[in-house]
Structure formats: C-alpha cells, structure tokens
Design an enzyme around this catalytic site. Structure first.
Site, PDB file in Angstrom:
ATOM      1  N   ASP A 352      -8.610   4.415   0.146  1.00 31.98           N
ATOM      2  CA  ASP A 352      -9.047   3.321   1.145  1.00 31.98           C
ATOM      3  C   ASP A 352      -8.321   3.381   2.668  1.00 31.98           C
ATOM      4  O   ASP A 352      -7.042   3.953   2.403  1.00 31.98           O
ATOM      5  CB  ASP A 352      -9.236   1.865   0.569  1.00 31.98           C
ATOM      6  N   ASP A 544      -7.947  -1.820  -3.012  1.00 38.98           N
ATOM      7  CA  ASP A 544      -7.479  -3.110  -3.179  1.00 38.98           C
ATOM      8  C   ASP A 544      -7.820  -3.585  -5.085  1.00 38.98           C
ATOM      9  O   ASP A 544      -7.604  -4.460  -5.318  1.00 38.98           O
ATOM     10  CB  ASP A 544      -8.027  -4.081  -2.292  1.00 38.98           C
TER      11      ASP A 544
END
Length: 650
Positions: A352, A544
């Site tokens: 990410d 995350d």
C-alpha cells in the site's frame, strides 16, 4: 521442546500444551547450569575412574560383580531419567521414541559386557540433552524478556494519594502515576502535557518516543523523564503487550512444512530403524559361517545409537524458534514458523502507499474553490462531514480548518468505498472525495486531475463543482533503503493504492518501485494480486491489515505496518511490524531466508553423517564411540548452528 497444541493462535487455548514426538521439555526452567550438569559430572567421574581401574591401575578387586556394580552406579545418574522417559512414552503409545532407542542400546551394551561403552553412550547423550535444554532456554529468552516488560504492580492515584496495587486489579478509567524509569503496566491515554518513553520492548526501536497529552501509551513502555500520569483505557488482559505475548507464545503452533515433514518422518523412521537393528542381529545367522550373536548384537546396538533422530527432531524446531525470536527482538512478530518459510520464498512484495511507504500524515497545501462559493462556509461543511471519517485526509482537513462547527446539521451521511463521503446539508447534497465521486454523481468539472501530482479532494455542493483541496504526504525516511534492499534480494515490488495515479506513479518513480497502480478500489487491489498469483509466484502484501483485509487474506503472507496502533491488525496479519518502518520488510524476508538456510544445513549435516556411520556400523567398522559422535555430536553441531541465528545482525 514443548509446543502449543493449537494449529492457530487462539486466546482460549494458549496455555494448553502437549508434547510431540520428542515428548519432554528441553526448557532448562529455573535450574542452574551446575545443577543441570551435576548427574553427568558424577557419571563422568565414575566412568573415568572405572576406565583407569580397568586399563591402567588394574587392581585385583576390580573384577566380577564389583566392576558391574561400579559401572551400573556410573550409569544410573544419566541412564535412569532416560529409561523413565522411555517408559512414560510407551505408556502414552509412543513406543519408538529416541529414549527407547538409547535405552535398548545401552542396556544391550551392559547385557554383552560392554559396560564402559554403555555408560559412555548414555553420558554423552545426557550432556547433549543438557545443551539442547540450554539452547531452547536461550531461544525463549526474547519472549521471557517481553514477559518481564509487564510489571505486576502499578501505582494508582486514589483521592489524590498514590497507592500500589496489582496491575490486573486496575479498572478502566483509573489513573496511574508513573515515575521516571518505571514501566507502564497497562495501556492508556497520557494525561501529562508531554512525556518521553523507551519503546524498545515493543518495537525493537531504541530511540525515545515523545508523547503529548491525549496520545496513547502502551504497557511495556518505560517513562524516561519526569513523573507522568496515565488514564487506563484497556484492561490488563486486553493490553497490546498481552496480545503480542499471546501471539509470540502461540507462534510455534503454526508449523513450517519442513518441520511437519521431519516430525512425520521421525514417526516412520524410528520403527524402521528398530526392525533393521533386529535384522542386523538375527539375519547374518543364515548367511555368515562363523556367526557370533554377541558380535552382531553389538553392531545392531551401534546402529541404534547412530540412528537416533534427536539432531533432526530438536535442531529444526529450534532453528525456527530462533527465527521467531530474532524477529521479535527486532520488532517483527511472526504468527508461525510457516510464515518464515513463505517469506523466504517471496518473489513479490505488494505494498500500500499511505502509511506504508509514506508517513500517512497529510497536510493541506492549497484550497482552490470557485469565487461564486463562500470558501469559509464550504470548508466548515467539509470539516463537519470529514469528522465522520477516520481517514488521514480527514485529519489533515481538520488541522487546516480548525474546530468542528457542531451547528452544521448533517443528514443522510454515507461513506462510498473508494470514492469519498456524501451528506445532505440545508437540504442540499454535499460531496467530498476523489474525482471518481464527481463522475459517479455526474458533476461536471473543468480541470484535468491527472495533471496535478498532489492528492486532490474534490468538493461539490448542490450538484455544482465547488473546487478542490490539494493534500501532500511525505515519503518515509527509510522507504528508499527498503526498496534498494528488496531489489538486492531479487524481490519484485508493486505499489497498489486508492490514491490518484499521478501521486502513486510519482512516489513509485522516486523510490524505484517497479510497478505502480493508483485509483484502485478494494476489489481492484484483489484483482491485481490475483494477476500476480496467476504466474505461480509467492506474494507478500504489506498494508494496514484492516482496510486491506481482502488482499491480506488472498496473499501468501500478509504483513501489517504499525501493528501497535490497531488490535484488528494483530488479528488480521500473518506478520506484524510493530513500528512504522518499511525497512523491516526486507529484514523479515532476510530472517526467513537465514532461518531456512540454517534448517536445511542441519538436515543435510544430520543425514550425511548418519548415513556414513550407519553403513560403517552395519559392516562392523564403527564402534559405540563413532555412534556417539553420529548421534550426540551431530545433534550438538546442529543445535550450535541453529542458535547462530540469534546472534545474526539483520
């Protein structure tokens, strides 16, 4: 070595243990080194004295039953515990244990009058067991040091007066007073204006971390300066440290394929060895002219000692345990040794952008609204709507605009995944998000978003395009080092982000990331990972662990950044990096590679030495002394090799 019985970490059963094939604990417990070696020392002194009396002093009295009793007394301190283990294993249905092999071999040596060799084999075997116990204890030291980070008692303020109580009895909402140098016992919010903490026990990071009033502080952190006050927000058993401890303690339950293979192999291999030994004793009777039972029994006993699978059964789990320990020492938590293997083979790291390679701390750079709109009023509306989101962009807008005006009446608030937010204010529709949101609601705009590098937040009110805010995020200091190291490990890098393509491409080009895709919805990320996996390549995904749950589940190993910030992260990911440093990604891969290398070195060493000495033993060219080296010597070499990983710098 004890293993958790679960195949996946669970709160309910992490205290339950059951033995595996090697069904005794190699944990040295509270014994001192001298206490551990004492039986071997007694046995060694008696054995050396016996050999001296046999071959050098040769007194008349050292014969017959006196000589037998002497060697029997020398055998008891080291032999009795092993025979006891063999008996207990048989009662549990595990007949062909290593204790059974050593028991038959040494009792057999006594039966044919080879008393010194019988004692020597058991003595060296016992010394090997002690070294194994010490190695396992060393491997567990990282987890024990973590346990030591959690104080049993804390000082709370009752009616303004300090009072020492058990940490597990403290209720949520109570206030802890933390002196300089004290460890925090529970998670909470800082009440003092500022305080510096040593977080090394949790993150492996030695640099002090300064917290300000209202920020979260965690159990295990050490207060470095003046007296601080912390309001407890989490029960003792639910603290981040408790979850981390539980995770690491359960890590050995998730077996690597190599480890599982060796355990299954030992269960098949040991009975075969016993029957081969019986064959070596009896079959030559039909083929050898001057067959002597004692000679062939001795060869069979040598064969049994050599073939003991201890080197494999202990050194391989110990190698993986060392890898897990090395990770936890560096602030990387592996949920199982199987993930060490997967990371060692990872060919792709998909990451990410926000919060992984960039700081995730956005700042508003520019507000570009059309003149026909009241800029202050629209920003007030946007700030009120963004307060409903936990996205870092919302924080940036709040910091730029200031306090939320609670007089703004929001109705029909809706979050549209991958697009932004929608609400009704004063009967008019307010849209705040990316330009895909504008397209979705057919809002016409007169700019080309792709030409602007910064992240753009588009705003529309009453079906009209108001304008946009530009928001920038900075790249993490060690992001460049991360990509350089991944490239040197021959790992392909890909960045997937919901942020606009121009921003994603800019970050990727700056860092040297090979592939980058922006403007992605969660399902688009899943499809991109599927494309990589379709090439039969191992994929590690770094994010995350919460918003990217579908991709984490699809990837071969999910790595979560900043795991201390989120309980859900610890639950979702396979590997948790406890601070926000992306450089821990190549470190985790390197730990996996080094662990795998050491495990395979041990397998090859054990099989090669045992194969040579087994052939020599069956042919009568190897004695019990060579057999002892092939068993205990190889086990010790393998163990020393396995503990090497704990000394490595990654």
């Amino acid at each position: 070595m004890e293993e958790c019985c679960s195949t996946k970490p669970q709160k309910e059963n992490h205290h339950n243990h059951e033995g595996h094939d090697h069904d005794h604990s190699h944990d040295a417990g509270d014994q001192s080194t001298f206490q551990m070696f004492l039986p071997a020392i007694i046995s060694f002194v008696l054995l050396i004295t016996g050999i001296a009396l046999d071959h050098y002093i040769k007194p008349d009295w050292f014969t017959g039953w006196i000589r037998v009793v002497w060697y029997l007394i020398a055998y008891i301190p080291v032999g009795l515990p092993v025979l006891k283990e063999a008996y207990e294993s048989i009662l549990k249905g595990d007949v062909f244990s290593e204790f059974f092999l050593m028991g038959i071999a040494t009792v057999g040596a006594f039966a044919i009058g080879e008393y010194p060799e019988g004692v020597a084999v058991m003595l060296f075997y016992s010394v090997g067991e002690v070294f194994q116990a010490m190695a396992v204890t060393r491997a567990k030291s990282n987890i024990k040091s973590l346990l030591d980070q959690r104080p049993d008692e804390v000082t709370i303020l009752k009616d303004g007066k300090p009072q020492t109580v058990k940490a597990e009895k403290v209720n949520i909402g109570e206030i802890i007073q933390l002196k300089s140098g004290e460890k925090l016992g529970l998670d909470g919010g800082l009440l003092s204006e500022t305080a510096s903490f040593n977080t090394a026990a949790l993150t492996g990071e030695s640099k002090p971390d300064t917290k300000t009033k209202g920020e979260t502080v965690l159990a295990g952190m050490i207060n470095l300066n003046t007296v601080s006050q912390v309001k407890v927000t989490t029960a003792y058993k639910d603290s981040k440290l408790s979850k981390i401890l539980e995770l690491v303690q359960n890590a050995t339950a998730q077996k690597a394929p190599t480890e599982l293979f060796i355990r299954k192999f030992a269960k098949i291999y040991t009975p075969i060895v016993v029957f081969l030994a019986i064959g070596i004793t009896l079959l030559p009777y039909f083929f050898v002219e001057d067959y002597q039972f004692k000679t062939w029994l001795y060869r069979a006993l040598v064969f049994l000692v050599i073939s003991c699978p201890c080197a494999l059964v202990i050194s391989i789990p110990l190698g993986y345990f060392g890898g897990i320990g090395a990770g936890s020492r560096n602030g990387i938590l592996f949920k199982g040794s199987n993930f060490l293997d997967v990371l060692a083979n990872a060919q792709n790291v998909v990451m990410d952008k926000t919060g992984t390679m960039t700081e995730g701390v956005f700042k508003v750079q520019e507000v570009n609204f059309k003149n026909e709109f009241n800029k202050v009023e629209i920003l007030k509306f946007v700030n009120a709507l963004e307060s409903k989101s936990s996205h870092p962009v919302a924080t940036a807008i709040h910091e730029y605009v200031g306090e939320i005006d609670h007089s703004v009446q929001l109705e029909n608030v809706e979050e549209i995944a991958g697009h932004g937010l929608k609400a009704t204010i004063n009967g008019k529709e307010l849209l705040v998000g990316n330009f895909k949101l504008m397209d979705k609601f057919n809002i016409n705009y007169d700019i080309k978003p792709e030409n602007i590098v910064y992240t753009l937040i588009a705003v529309a009110y009453d079906q009209k395009f108001v304008g946009y805010l530009t928001i920038a995020d900075s790249i993490k200091p060690d992001a460049q080092l991360t990509i350089n190291k991944l490239t040197s490990l021959n790992v392909k890098t890909t960045m997937l982000s919901g942020d606009k393509t121009s921003v994603v491409k800019y970050v990727a080009e700056t860092l040297g990331i090979q592939n980058a895709y922006g403007d992605l919805l969660p399902e688009d990320k899943v499809n991109k990972v599927k494309e990589i996996k379709a090439k039969n390549q191992m994929v590690a995904f770094v994010g995350d662990g919460v918003n990217d749950a579908p991709v984490v589940a699809l990837s071969d190993v999910g790595i979560a950044m900043g795991g201390l910030g989120s309980d859900a992260t610890i639950e979702t990911a396979d590997v948790v990096i406890q601070d926000d440093m992306p450089s821990k990604i190549p470190m985790a891969i390197n730990i996996g590679k080094q662990t795998k290398k050491i495990v395979w070195q041990n397998i090859i060493l054990a099989f090669a030495v045992k194969a040579v000495v087994l052939i020599l033993g069956a042919g009568g060219l190897a004695t019990m002394w060579e057999a002892v080296f092939a068993d205990v010597g190889v086990a010790l070499l393998a163990i020393l090799n396995a503990v090497r990983i704990q000394r490595m710098k990654f």
